[in-house]
Design a protein around this motif. Structure first.
Motif, PDB file in Angstrom:
ATOM      1  N   LYS A   1       6.970  11.468   1.646  1.00  0.00           N
ATOM      2  CA  LYS A   1       6.073  10.393   1.209  1.00  0.00           C
ATOM      3  C   LYS A   1       5.825  10.406  -0.293  1.00  0.00           C
ATOM      4  O   LYS A   1       5.109   9.572  -0.819  1.00  0.00           O
ATOM      5  N   VAL A   2       6.458  11.349  -1.016  1.00  0.00           N
ATOM      6  CA  VAL A   2       6.262  11.472  -2.456  1.00  0.00           C
ATOM      7  C   VAL A   2       7.416  10.796  -3.193  1.00  0.00           C
ATOM      8  O   VAL A   2       8.582  11.082  -2.944  1.00  0.00           O
ATOM      9  N   CYS A   3       7.076   9.892  -4.109  1.00  0.00           N
ATOM     10  CA  CYS A   3       8.065   9.184  -4.925  1.00  0.00           C
ATOM     11  C   CYS A   3       7.737   9.381  -6.396  1.00  0.00           C
ATOM     12  O   CYS A   3       6.592   9.622  -6.762  1.00  0.00           O
ATOM     13  N   VAL A   4       8.759   9.254  -7.216  1.00  0.00           N
ATOM     14  CA  VAL A   4       8.578   9.177  -8.661  1.00  0.00           C
ATOM     15  C   VAL A   4       9.187   7.853  -9.076  1.00  0.00           C
ATOM     16  O   VAL A   4      10.374   7.608  -8.847  1.00  0.00           O
TER      17      VAL A   4
ATOM     18  N   ARG B   1       0.846  -1.203   0.000  1.00  0.00           N
ATOM     19  CA  ARG B   1       0.000   0.000   0.000  1.00  0.00           C
ATOM     20  C   ARG B   1       0.870   1.237   0.000  1.00  0.00           C
ATOM     21  O   ARG B   1       1.923   1.283   0.624  1.00  0.00           O
ATOM     22  N   GLN B   2       0.393   2.243  -0.686  1.00  0.00           N
ATOM     23  CA  GLN B   2       1.146   3.486  -0.802  1.00  0.00           C
ATOM     24  C   GLN B   2       0.464   4.589  -0.006  1.00  0.00           C
ATOM     25  O   GLN B   2      -0.755   4.585   0.164  1.00  0.00           O
ATOM     26  N   ALA B   3       1.275   5.516   0.445  1.00  0.00           N
ATOM     27  CA  ALA B   3       0.749   6.678   1.167  1.00  0.00           C
ATOM     28  C   ALA B   3      -0.149   7.480   0.226  1.00  0.00           C
ATOM     29  O   ALA B   3       0.118   7.579  -0.969  1.00  0.00           O
ATOM     30  N   GLU B   4      -1.208   8.006   0.776  1.00  0.00           N
ATOM     31  CA  GLU B   4      -2.105   8.859  -0.010  1.00  0.00           C
ATOM     32  C   GLU B   4      -1.417  10.202  -0.247  1.00  0.00           C
ATOM     33  O   GLU B   4      -0.828  10.783   0.669  1.00  0.00           O
ATOM     34  N   LEU B   5      -1.509  10.701  -1.464  1.00  0.00           N
ATOM     35  CA  LEU B   5      -0.920  11.992  -1.809  1.00  0.00           C
ATOM     36  C   LEU B   5      -2.028  12.999  -2.089  1.00  0.00           C
ATOM     37  O   LEU B   5      -3.061  12.647  -2.650  1.00  0.00           O
ATOM     38  N   THR B   6      -1.783  14.213  -1.706  1.00  0.00           N
ATOM     39  CA  THR B   6      -2.731  15.285  -2.020  1.00  0.00           C
ATOM     40  C   THR B   6      -2.540  15.686  -3.484  1.00  0.00           C
ATOM     41  O   THR B   6      -1.476  15.413  -4.072  1.00  0.00           O
ATOM     42  N   PRO B   7      -3.524  16.334  -4.083  1.00  0.00           N
ATOM     43  CA  PRO B   7      -3.349  16.813  -5.460  1.00  0.00           C
ATOM     44  C   PRO B   7      -2.143  17.754  -5.587  1.00  0.00           C
ATOM     45  O   PRO B   7      -1.438  17.739  -6.598  1.00  0.00           O
ATOM     46  N   GLN B   8      -1.876  18.543  -4.558  1.00  0.00           N
ATOM     47  CA  GLN B   8      -0.727  19.453  -4.586  1.00  0.00           C
ATOM     48  C   GLN B   8       0.591  18.675  -4.588  1.00  0.00           C
ATOM     49  O   GLN B   8       1.542  19.039  -5.288  1.00  0.00           O
TER      50      GLN B   8
END
Length: 185
Positions: free
Chosen positions: A152-155, A77-84
């Protein structure tokens, strides 16, 4: 000729002996070995569909295969990301996609791919997660997954078996990685 032992030394030895002997408890007194400890709060398995249901609110351990599968693969499961957060990393995903498309067209090794991906993502090469499959014909990179990011943001990017390259913004997994674990049994 023997030397007399002072009373305090004799008393200390006697006290140490009593402590050692008194410290030996009955193993059945250990709460970890009691029958109640091995049964988790009298929780039982939830009844199968053909069995009578439990009273409402009675806790039970699920036997639903879909739920068990979801729990077993929870590490993916991945962390939820905001649209921003997604929008903020979209430029890095586009740069990584262009970089991977260029790399897919020429022979390249892990070090070169890591360095190029790191430059596209603004990271150091050791901060790029890399997972390789078998190289393609002529040493072309194939079946390669890589990812990196901060917080928590990955590419994450992929060079597929057919040489196509993609990149996307994703949330970091619950295991703390950008690339989801392979799992397997």
């Amino acid at each position: 000729m023997s030397r007399p032992t002072p009373r305090t030394a004799t008393g200390a030895l006697l006290l140490a002996g009593l402590v050692l002997l008194g410290g030996c408890a009955d193993p059945t007194d250990d709460p970890r070995t009691s029958p109640a400890a091995s049964a988790p709060q009298n929780i039982r398995y939830c009844p199968a569909p053909m069995e009578p249901p439990l009273a409402p609110g009675t806790p039970c351990i699920s036997q639903d295969p879909d739920q068990k599968y979801a729990e077993n693969h929870g590490y993916r499961r991945q962390a939820e990301l905001t649209p921003q957060e997604r929008a903020g990393a979209q430029g890095a995903a586009e740069r990584l996609g262009r970089t991977l498309r260029g790399l897919a067209a020429k022979p390249a090794g892990e070090d070169e791919i890591r360095a190029a991906a790191a430059a596209a993502l603004g990271l150091s090469p050791q901060d790029v997660e890399y997972r390789a499959g078998a190289p393609g014909p002529g040493g072309l990179p194939r079946d390669i997954a890589l990812g990196g990011g901060t917080g928590k943001v990955c590419v994450n990017g992929l060079i597929g078996a057919d040489g196509t390259a993609t990149a996307e913004v994703a949330g970091r997994t619950l295991d703390g990685t950008c690339l989801p674990g392979l799992g397997g049994h």
